[in-house]
Structures are given as structure tokens and as C-alpha cells.
Design an enzyme around this catalytic site. Structure first.
Site, PDB file in Angstrom:
ATOM      1  CG  ASP A 291     128.057  10.427 116.834  1.00 51.45           C
ATOM      2  OD1 ASP A 291     127.520  10.035 115.789  1.00 51.45           O
ATOM      3  OD2 ASP A 291     127.976  11.592 117.253  1.00 51.45           O
TER       4      ASP A 291
ATOM      5  CE1 TYR B 169     122.635  14.845 113.530  1.00 55.66           C
ATOM      6  CE2 TYR B 169     121.574  13.171 112.197  1.00 55.66           C
ATOM      7  CZ  TYR B 169     122.629  13.572 112.992  1.00 55.66           C
ATOM      8  OH  TYR B 169     123.673  12.721 113.249  1.00 55.66           O
TER       9      TYR B 169
ATOM     10  CG  HIS C 170     123.584   6.907 117.143  1.00 56.95           C
ATOM     11  ND1 HIS C 170     124.500   6.774 116.113  1.00 56.95           N
ATOM     12  CD2 HIS C 170     123.845   8.125 117.697  1.00 56.95           C
ATOM     13  CE1 HIS C 170     125.268   7.845 116.053  1.00 56.95           C
ATOM     14  NE2 HIS C 170     124.892   8.685 117.005  1.00 56.95           N
TER      15      HIS C 170
ATOM     16  CE1 TYR D  30     125.800  16.603 114.076  1.00 54.59           C
ATOM     17  CE2 TYR D  30     125.959  17.992 116.029  1.00 54.59           C
ATOM     18  CZ  TYR D  30     125.652  16.780 115.448  1.00 54.59           C
ATOM     19  OH  TYR D  30     125.212  15.746 116.210  1.00 54.59           O
TER      20      TYR D  30
END
Length: 313
Positions: free
Chosen positions: A102, A147, A290, A230
Site C-alpha cells: 500500500d 475516503y 487489499h 493522505y
């Protein structure tokens, strides 16, 4: 698991928590994503050590047991590059295989581009080659309730998460990210509202596992993890014409929601990704989601050890 050794390595004035198993000159450095931590590599560390490798995983700065930077809102992926090299230097490691999952794939790629002499090979799970920058993910093509877009808004995720205890937040994110569809909230919802509290945990994730994750995030909080990845993923890392010539392997679960990102599946299946990583092996797993390294550890371990053995000198 009891044999895993824990220590701290100081990098840029921050004490970073390092987990280590195995000995020898052949090194594998594991880089976690969110909401993961060093512990998400537990199965791979045991397998790599048993195969004769020195397996190392660390909590990124501001995550888990690693020290929080003095100004978390200024943290970026560039800091993680510094941390990877700093940990290698601090542990006397000249060269290592980098394994990223990720958002942990980003520093793996960056280090391989900037410090190719330190990298034996690059393995990533769920993320093909890409570097932090405006075009990393075409967020403008995703629904406004997605998200990542929600969590990029200062204070929004903090308010959303703050309605629950840390264990519930981690549980909700794991359950949402297990799915094969994008996580999109309506105008009247927050991301945590998408989770079904009555849904049972998948068989590969136990209450004990959740307790480990929650205890680590209770220590660090979410302030730095929301910044990296993020809120900093759009910050250009400044690397022009990047290429990784080291051996590479991408393991992609076909049930990973990341494949639903605009253009993502085509980028991988068309092998356009090989323009940046010409020595890349691409593996799709039909049932993988995931969290494939936790969901299907034996299969991921076999792929990983085969790759490491093939490219070890």
C-alpha cells in the site's frame, strides 16, 4: 513471533521502533501501509528469517512505537526515504530488498530511484510503480465522498475517528478495505459510517491481532498517519524520468479495491508500468484482497522467498 527482537534506531533525531528476526548478510526491509504497522508483516518476517534472511520491519515515524515528529503536518514521503536509509545505516546494512505494501510502496520506489546502489530488489503489494505527486492517483476522477478525498480534509477524519475508540476505528478500516469496491460516503455520511459493526472479522484477522494494532495506534494516534500518506501524497517528490532497474515484483489481488482506481488496472495489465520498472514481474492473485499478505500468507511467502532466492547474490 516470540523470537522477534525489538529495538530503537535514531534517525534525524527521532527514535524509530524496529522489529527484527533472523541474521546474516541478506536483508529484507518491510514497509507498511495504513492502517498497518510493523506487525502486518509478521508472517513474512518469520518466513524470510526461516529462509536465511535478516527480516526487518519498522514503524514509520509517527506510527506505533516510533517517535512522533515535532511538526507532523509537515511530514512527507521524503521523510520516509530518509528513515529507510537511516535505519539501514544504523543497523550496518549496505544493501537490502525492499518490500512495500500500500502506501509503504512509495518509499520503496523512491529509495530505489534515489539510492539504487542500496537496493537488491523491490517487491510491492497492491501498488504498482508510482511516486508522490499531483498525478499519482487521478483523485479528480473519483467520487467526492471517496475516503482519500475525505481524509485529506484537515480535521474531518479526526472528527470521524474521534467518535469511536481506536480499536473500532482500526476494525472498521480493515473491514472496509477488505472489500473489492471503492469506499465512498454520501453527503450525509462519514467514512466510519460505511462500516457494518455486526460483520464478523475475516478468518485471517483475529481479535488478538486487532488488540495489537489498536495498542500501537493508541500510542501514536492518527495525526502523522493522516498526513503521510493522505495529506502529502500530492506533494511532488521532484524526481524526473524515474526508472528502477533492480529486479521487481508486483503482487496484486484481483479483489483489491485499488484496481478500481481510474486507469489502475490498465496501467498494470498493459504493462505500461514496465516503462518505469523494466525488470518487473507482475503476479495477479484471483482471491487476493487489499491485505493479501495477511489474508494469504503462505502463498505470498512462497512468491516472496522464490523472488528473494532468485535475485540474491
Amino acid at each position: 513471533m516470540e523470537q522477534i527482537q525489538h529495538k530503537y534506531v535514531e534517525v534525524s533525531g527521532l527514535k524509530l521502533h524496529v522489529a527484527e528476526l533472523g541474521t546474516g548478510p541478506k536483508v529484507v526491509l518491510f514497509l507498511h501501509g495504513f492502517p498497518e504497522i510493523w506487525y502486518s508483516w509478521r508472517h513474512q518476517m518469520v518466513a524470510a528469517a526461516a529462509a536465511g534472511y535478516r527480516a526487518i520491519a519498522f514503524d514509520f515515524r509517527g506510527y506505533g512505537l516510533s517517535q512522533i515528529p515535532p511538526e507532523p503536518e509537515k511530514a512527507s514521503f521524503d521523510d520516509l526515504v530518509v528513515d529507510v536509509i537511516g535505519i539501514m545505516d544504523g543497523l550496518g546494512i549496505t544493501k537490502a530488498f525492499l518490500v512495500g505494501k500500500d502506501s509503504g510502496a512509495f518509499p520503496a520506489f523512491q529509495v530505489a530511484v534515489v539510492h539504487p546502489e542500496r537496493v537488491s530488489g523491490v517487491v510491492t503489494l497492491g501498488i504498482p510503480f508510482m511516486l508522490p505527486g499531483v498525478s499519482v492517483i487521478p483523485l479528480h476522477l473519483l467520487p467526492k465522498g471517496f475516503y482519500i478525498l475525505r481524509w485529506q480534509e484537515p480535521g474531518r477524519a479526526e472528527a470521524d475517528f474521534g467518535r469511536f475508540d481506536v480499536k473500532t476505528v482500526i476494525r472498521n478500516i480493515y473491514m472496509l478495505f477488505c472489500g473489492s469496491e471503492l469506499q465512498v460516503a454520501s453527503d450525509e455520511q462519514e467514512i466510519m459510517d460505511l462500516a457494518d459493526p455486526s460483520a464478523p472479522l475475516p478468518p485471517w484477522l483475529t481479535e488478538e491481532d486487532l488488540n495489537v494494532y489498536s495498542s500501537l495506534y493508541e500510542n501514536s494516534g492518527f495525526r502523522t498517519p493522516l498526513q503521510v500518506p493522505y495529506r502529502s501524497m500530492g506533494r511532488d517528490c521532484g524526481l524526473k524520468d524515474p526508472k528502477i532497474t533492480a529486479p521487481g515484483m508486483l503482487i496484486m489481488g484481483e479483489k483489491d479495491y485499488v484496481l478500481k482506481f481510474p486507469g489502475m488496472e490498465e496501467y498494470i495489465r498493459s504493462e505500461k508500468v514496465k516503462e518505469f520498472m523494466p525488470n518487473l514481474e507482475i503476479i495477479f492473485h484471483k482471491e487476493g484482497n487489499h491485505f493479501i499478505q495477511e489474508q494469504l500468507p503462505e502463498e505470498v511467502n512462497e512468491l516472496l522467498i522464490t523472488f528473494l532466492n532468485k535475485h540474491s547474490t
